[in-house]
Design an enzyme around this catalytic site. Structure first.
Site: not given
Ligand code: MRU
Length: 341
Positions: A47, A89, A194, A235
């Protein structure tokens, strides 16, 4: 406890292991940069806002773990660890934002001790601010919801995706705190679920009514009039698109087709208005995530797989962006988003 935090007695990072939910609630410790990077890559912590905090705490951890005795060699160790953390990431901008903000805070340090304390202070501030900003964002967003509304969400933009409270689910929590009866439809969010594993779990913990659907049911429920609005997290928000969990774009098109408002809830730290969609790397994840469901094989092992973790939703599908500084309607202008209080 918070999703991710610093343990002062051991000078390490503690976090809820989200890969084990909903079956097991377990708090794990990261004592090294390697273990932190493993936790980020495998989504033990995940997240965008939680990754921002992980980035900040990661810089502090690298300063505490380095054996360097001089300022220069410590800064070298911290820089190299920071690059390793950022590379885990690529899509959520909050990770590099958290790392870079903490690196900036140690620029004025004069010795090893100061590097450690400045880094830790900044990382803790990032974590505390995240909770504060989510609560402000929640208040702004709650005004968009009516008593009795059903909100559809995708992935997990809840307290577990943040340090606490949540962005999309924070809006729902704030609306319920105002006495509004809000129900949630949670899309399962294939392939890592998720939505079904984490969103339903955290909403049920808070006794917020939630109904689970598969991602492919969103068209059906919106056509049936079962959804009053869609709220998702983000994101990264570039000038022209919102990057969020794969599947978000599809929901946005369906929402537009059925005149359902499509809201994005995200703190200003998620904005990357210097850039455009084409410049952003979308993380491609391991093909095994599609070939196996848990340990159970669900596809031929030799099949070709395409597994992007995120998609981009063009701004024309976004009704409004909910931030800690207010609710913004298109066109979205960075100066306005940053400056309005
Ligand atoms: O791959 P994940 O689980 O880190 O993806 C998370 C999402 O896409 C969330 O919707 C996003 O980070 C917003 S969280 C407030």
């Amino acid at each position: 406890m918070r999703t991710i935090d610093w343990n002062d007695s051991k000078n390490n990072i503690v976090m809820i292991d989200q890969t084990l939910l909903p079956g097991e609630y377990k708090v794990i410790e990261c004592n090294t940069i390697d273990s932190l990077c493993e936790a980020i890559k495998t989504l033990r912590v995940r997240g965008a806002p939680a990754l921002g905090a992980a980035g900040g705490f990661g810089v502090a951890l690298s300063a505490f773990r380095s054996n360097a005795s001089t300022l220069d060699s410590l800064l070298g160790d911290v820089e190299s660890a920071s690059n390793t953390i950022i590379a885990t990431r690529p899509t959520a901008v909050n990770l590099s934002w958290g790392v870079n903000r903490t690196l900036k805070a140690i620029e004025d340090a004069n010795n090893v001790k100061e590097v450690r304390s400045f880094a830790l202070d900044e990382a803790k501030t990032i974590a505390n601010e995240d909770v504060e900003k989510n609560m402000q964002l929640g208040e702004h967003g709650a005004a968009l919801l009516e008593d009795g509304d059903t909100v559809m969400t995708h992935c997990n933009a809840g307290r577990l995706a943040c340090v606490d409270w949540g962005t999309a689910l924070g809006v729902i929590r704030s609306a319920r705190a105002q006495g509004k009866d809000i129900k949630v439809i949670s899309c399962e969010t294939r392939p890592l679920n998720q939505g079904s594993r984490i969103t339903t779990w955290e909403l049920m913990e808070d006794k917020i009514p939630v109904t689970l659907i598969t991602d492919s049911m969103s068209g059906h429920v919106m056509r049936k009039g079962m959804v009053d609005s869609v709220i998702v997290g983000a994101d990264r928000i570039t000038q022209d698109a919102v990057f969020n969990k794969i599947g978000t774009y599809t929901h946005s098109i369906i929402a537009k087709e059925h005149n359902v408002p499509f809201y994005v809830a995200a703190p200003v730290s998620t904005f990357d208005f210097e850039r455009f969609e084409d410049e952003i790397e979308i993380e491609l994840r391991n093909p095994e995530e599609l070939k196996f469901f848990g340990k159970h094989q669900i596809a031929p092992l030799g099949v070709n797989v395409y597994n992007p973790a995120f998609d981009a939703t063009p701004m024309e599908y976004v009704t409004a962006i909910i931030t800690e500084n207010g609710v913004f309607n298109p066109p979205f202008l960075l100066d306005e988003v940053k400056l309005r209080r």
